[in-house]
Structure formats: structure tokens, C-alpha cells
Design an enzyme around this catalytic site. Structure first.
Site, PDB file in Angstrom:
ATOM      1  CE  LYS A 116      44.701  38.709  45.545  1.00 15.84           C
ATOM      2  NZ  LYS A 116      45.105  37.469  46.238  1.00 15.84           N
TER       3      LYS A 116
HETATM    4  C1  LIG Z   1      44.395  36.661  46.991  1.00 11.21           C
HETATM    5  C2  LIG Z   1      45.026  35.374  47.341  1.00 11.21           C
HETATM    6  C3  LIG Z   1      44.248  34.232  47.590  1.00 11.21           C
HETATM    7  C4  LIG Z   1      42.739  34.268  47.607  1.00 11.21           C
HETATM    8  O1  LIG Z   1      42.198  34.481  46.320  1.00 11.21           O
HETATM    9  P1  LIG Z   1      40.678  34.953  46.160  1.00 11.21           P
HETATM   10  O2  LIG Z   1      40.531  35.249  44.715  1.00 11.21           O
HETATM   11  O3  LIG Z   1      40.517  36.168  47.015  1.00 11.21           O
HETATM   12  O4  LIG Z   1      39.824  33.828  46.620  1.00 11.21           O
HETATM   13  C5  LIG Z   1      44.905  33.055  47.847  1.00 11.21           C
HETATM   14  N1  LIG Z   1      46.261  32.990  47.896  1.00 11.21           N
HETATM   15  C6  LIG Z   1      47.033  34.065  47.676  1.00 11.21           C
HETATM   16  C7  LIG Z   1      48.502  33.938  47.769  1.00 11.21           C
HETATM   17  C8  LIG Z   1      46.440  35.300  47.377  1.00 11.21           C
HETATM   18  O5  LIG Z   1      47.211  36.362  47.155  1.00 11.21           O
END
Ligand SMILES: *Cc1c(COP(=O)(O)O)cnc(C)c1O
Length: 467
Positions: A116
Site C-alpha cells: 500500500k
Molecule cells: C491490500 C492488500 C491486498 C489486496 O490488494 P487489493 O488491491 O485490495 O486487491 C493483498 N495483500 C496485502 C498484504 C494487502 O495489504
């Protein structure tokens, strides 16, 4: 570059307005009216360029004319200088027993150790830039299943013009994830634990955005993956990873641990921009609505069952709407009707034409909790490498998917230390803890607890908002 809503009835806007708007006024998500395309010569040059240089090249058309390439380049340089690895997104080869030509793209070297940060470090700076240019402020409200919250808080703490209210489902985020949010004491950061699931938190945020009066009064803005700028920022590592592993004309596949569909949607966009992607593989844990949809053509909500990969414990993947819009031939009115129907019945039968396109681009696979645990344990046994449970879902899916040809990269979405309890249970060994994570345990936490009720959350936001 102009942006339109996936539901066809909101004004067409340029980048800076889309950045601040988040959700469109018709309830849809903003998407570019056309995708910029990169030439094969651009793709060839990427293998010689730094991550920040590739990002500037890829993202300039998306932010134009709101922001020029130099200003963007400066923000990008600052954003990725916070990463702990010089490559920003390093690539590692997986052992041959998983398959020939299989890789991990490590997206987790940012300040909060999840992917993120890649988008949010830039988003925080874009917000501050745009707010100061307009001499105004916003109230950012977000919902998190764990990682968005800390990454958004880290990106927005102490930034001028921003009050940030972050909702997380109480007791359903890991200890480290909660502490990464609740130990930040900057006065513009407000944490709320909601008695409910992540989908409930996301619905509360959507409800606040749908109340146009409330939204205006408090200048609401969004940083969850409904914000277009996040999806755009995530396209960059598809380009850097592909150009590091494969030749400029060679096809590559990506397997993406999927929750809200933001990460993999960025892969689809990279492909539309000219990156030669073979397959995009949606990897789910036992909350597998997307995998079931891929097989049956019917998207049907079931209850969310908590798992060891909480960022993927989702039934309604908000970014899937962006894909539906593209796959339906940009039919906003169909998307609006289909989403309204899905909301009220919990089920949506996708037309044959949409399913045909979906299967042209995407595969899907699911891993059970037992398979995830086994995958973490196997990779530790053979390689002495730790995987976080989200990444393990992706690795396990490609291990079992025999139809894939050519190179495949799994998006490693979190640092194993963020999910140390699960990793230790699977391997018998605690993954090494970065100092920043160790330090969290001695800091005091600050957050409020609220029921899963729109009115209670609205009252809180109204008080916290500076508007
Ligand atoms: C947010 C997240 C996901 C999912 O990603 P999306 O873009 O919502 O599909 C998968 N793994 C981790 C560790 C995340 O923080």
C-alpha cells in the site's frame, strides 16, 4: 487526459479534481476516457531507468494537464526515497520446484511494510500539493482491512490541509497492523475501531460519500483504492518488474493476491497501455467470490470468513467495477443498473460478452488456509525464505496452476514480519522483526470504538473534521 465515471452520469473531470473527489457523484469510480499507450522503445528504455524515472514516464500522461512532469517527478523522487530497498520493488527468483521462471516482486519495502505504501506515499504528496495550490483542506475518510490504514496514516500524518479518519474492523486486523495505526499521535490522525467486518467499514465510508450534503460540508476525500491515483501509481511496478524479468517483446504473467481488486486492476491497465502481459491471475483465500465468478459467471456474495490473510477477506471488491466498465465496452448505464441490482440482491449474472473478455485476460485460483500454511512452511524448509500469508496465497495458486507458460511474477504484498504469528505457526521460526516493528510494542495506542452505525460514525467525522 480526462476522466469519466463508471456509472456514466457524473461530470467528466481532469486529474486533480478526480484526486480530490474519490467517488464520483453518481456513485461510480473515475477511469480515464482513454488509456495512454507506451511505445516498444519506451518499454526497452525502462530496463536502464530507476524506479522513480519509470514512474515519472508512466504517470505523466495520467496527471496532465493538472500537474507537469517536473513537479510530478519531484514528488515521485521524495515518495520512493522513503523505501528501504534501492530498487524500490526488487525481484527475486522462486525455487524451481514451484515452476521454471517463477518470481516474486517484493512490493513491501515502504515505511509500513506493505504494498500500500507504493501508492500512498505518492498520494499523500499529491494531496498536499493540490490542497496548497487551492488553499483549502479536506477530511479524508477511509476503511482498512489492515494495511491501507497504516500506509495512509504514514503518508498523511502532519501534512497541511488534511484531517484523516481511518475505520478498521475491531479485532480483525493483526496486532502489528493495529499498532502501526494507533501509535501515530499526530493531531490530524483519528483512528476508529468499528464493531463489524471490513465490508461494513467500507459501506460506512460509501454511505458518508453518498450523502452529498455531508460530503460537501466536510470536504470528504478518499484514499482507499476507489481513488484513481492509487490505481495509477500501482501500474508502475508492473512495468519495472516485467522489464527486469522479460525481454521487451516477451509476454509475462502476474499472479496477484487480491482483495479490493486495485492491485490487479493496475496490471490490467498496464496491459492496456502496451505492456505485453499474458495472463493476470486473481489469487483468493477462502473468501473466493472472484474465483467463483470466474468459473460460474455469477458474482454472488457469501459471508466473510476471517482468514490469516485479512487484507483479502472481502466479498465486494470495489475496483471490480472499473473492470466491468471496460469489459462491458464502457457501458456506464449497464454498470449502474448491474451494481444497484447486485447491492439489493447480493448476486449478479455477468453477460456472456463480459465473461468472454474476463477470461481472455484473467485466470483465477483459490488457496485454503491449510494450503497457505503448507506453502509458508515449504518455502521456509527449502529456501529458508519467509512468506507472508497473502503472498503465500499467490505462490500456492501458481504452484498448482499448470497451464501457465513463460515467466510468472507473484506480487509479494506484505513483509512476513507484519504477520509474524501466522508465519511462526507455519514454520516454527519467528521471521526477523525490523526495528520499526519492534519499537511499536512500547508505544501507547490511541483510538475510539464505535458501533457499526452510520450516524455514530458521521458524528465522529463531523467533530474530527476541521471543516
Ligand atoms: C491490500 C492488500 C491486498 C489486496 O490488494 P487489493 O488491491 O485490495 O486487491 C493483498 N495483500 C496485502 C498484504 C494487502 O495489504
Amino acid at each position: 487526459m480526462k476522466y469519466q465515471s463508471t456509472r456514466g452520469e457524473a461530470p467528466v473531470l481532469e486529474f486533480s479534481d478526480v484526486l480530490l473527489a474519490g467517488l464520483a457523484v453518481d456513485g461510480g469510480l473515475y477511469v480515464p476516457t482513454e488509456f495512454p499507450t507506451l511505445k516498444p522503445s519506451d518499454l526497452r528504455s525502462f530496463s536502464e531507468m530507476s524506479y522513480a524515472e519509470v514512474a515519472t514516464k508512466v504517470l505523466t500522461p495520467f496527471v496532465s494537464p493538472s500537474i507537469n512532469s517536473n513537479e510530478l517527478g519531484t514528488m515521485i523522487e521524495q515518495s520512493y526515497s522513503t523505501f528501504r530497498h534501492p530498487d524500490v520493488v526488487p525481484v527475486k527468483q522462486l525455487p524451481a520446484e514451484i515452476g521454471e521462471d517463477r518470481y516474486l516482486a517484493e512490493l513491501y519495502w515502504g515505511p509500513t511494510f506493505s504494498f500500500k505504501d507504493v501508492a500512498l506515499q505518492l498520494l499523500g504528496r499529491l494531496f498536499e500539493y493540490e490542497l496548497s495550490r487551492r488553499d483549502t483542506g479536506v477530511t479524508i475518510v477511509g476503511a482498512t482491512s489492515g494495511d491501507t490504514g497504516s500506509a495512509a496514516i504514514e503518508a498523511c500524518k502532519d501534512r497541511d490541509g488534511i484531517e484523516l479518519i481511518m475505520l478498521h474492523p475491531r479485532g480483525r486486523v493483526s496486532d502489528v497492523q493495529r499498532r502501526q495505526m494507533t501509535t501515530i499521535t499526530s493531531p490530524n490522525i483519528h483512528n476508529v475501531a468499528v464493531d463489524g467486518t471490513f465490508d461494513d467499514c467500507q459501506d460506512l465510508v460509501k454511505a458518508m460519500f453518498s450523502d452529498l450534503q455531508f460530503r460537501e460540508r466536510h470536504k470528504l476525500a478518499a484514499v482507499n483504492s476507489i481513488n484513481w491515483a492509487r490505481v495509477a501509481a500501482q501500474t508502475v511496478y508492473y512495468f519495472t518488474t516485467a522489464t527486469r524479468i522479460a525481454g521487451p517483446n516477451e509476454q509475462i504473467s502476474f499472479c496477484v493476491p487480491t482483495g479490493n481488486f486495485g492491485n490487479i486492476q493496475a496490471g490490467y491497465i498496464a496491459s492496456r497501455m502496451g505492456l505485453p502481459i499474458d495472463r493476470l491471475i486473481i489469487a483468493s483465500n477462502h473468501n473466493d467470490i472472484l474465483t467463483r465468478t470466474h468459473v460460474s459467471g455469477v458474482m454472488e456474495i457469501q459471508d466473510v470468513e476471517p482468514s490469516t490473510s485479512p487484507a483479502m477477506d472481502i466479498q465486494v471488491s470495489s475496483n471490480f467495477e472499473r473492470l466491468l466498465f471496460e469489459l462491458s465496452g464502457k457501458d456506464g448505464l449497464w454498470v449502474a443498473a448491474a451494481m444497484a441490482d447486485f447491492r439489493s440482491t447480493g448476486s449478479m449474472k455477468l453477460p456472456e460478452s463480459v465473461m468472454k473478455h474476463l477470461r481472455e485476460w484473467f485466470d483465477a485460483g483459490q488457496a485454503s488456509e491449510r494450503e497457505v500454511e503448507q506453502e509458508i512452511s515449504d518455502l521456509y524448509e527449502t529456501q529458508k525464505e519467509f512468506l507472508d500469508p497473502h503472498t503465500a496465497v499467490g505462490v500456492n495458486v501458481i504452484r498448482r496452476m499448470k497451464s501457465l507458460n513463460g515467466p510468472v511474477a507473484v506480487m509479494a504484498t506484505a513483509h512476513p514480519a507484519k504477520f509474524n504469528t501466522v508465519v511462526e505457526a507455519a514454520t516454527g521460526m519467528a521471521p526477523p522483526q525490523p526495528d520499526e516493528i519492534v519499537a511499536l510494542k512500547s508505544r501507547s495506542e490511541r483510538y475510539v470504538n464505535l458501533p457499526n452505525e452510520v450516524s455514530a460514525v458521521m458524528d465522529f467525522v463531523a467533530t474530527a473534521s476541521s471543516q
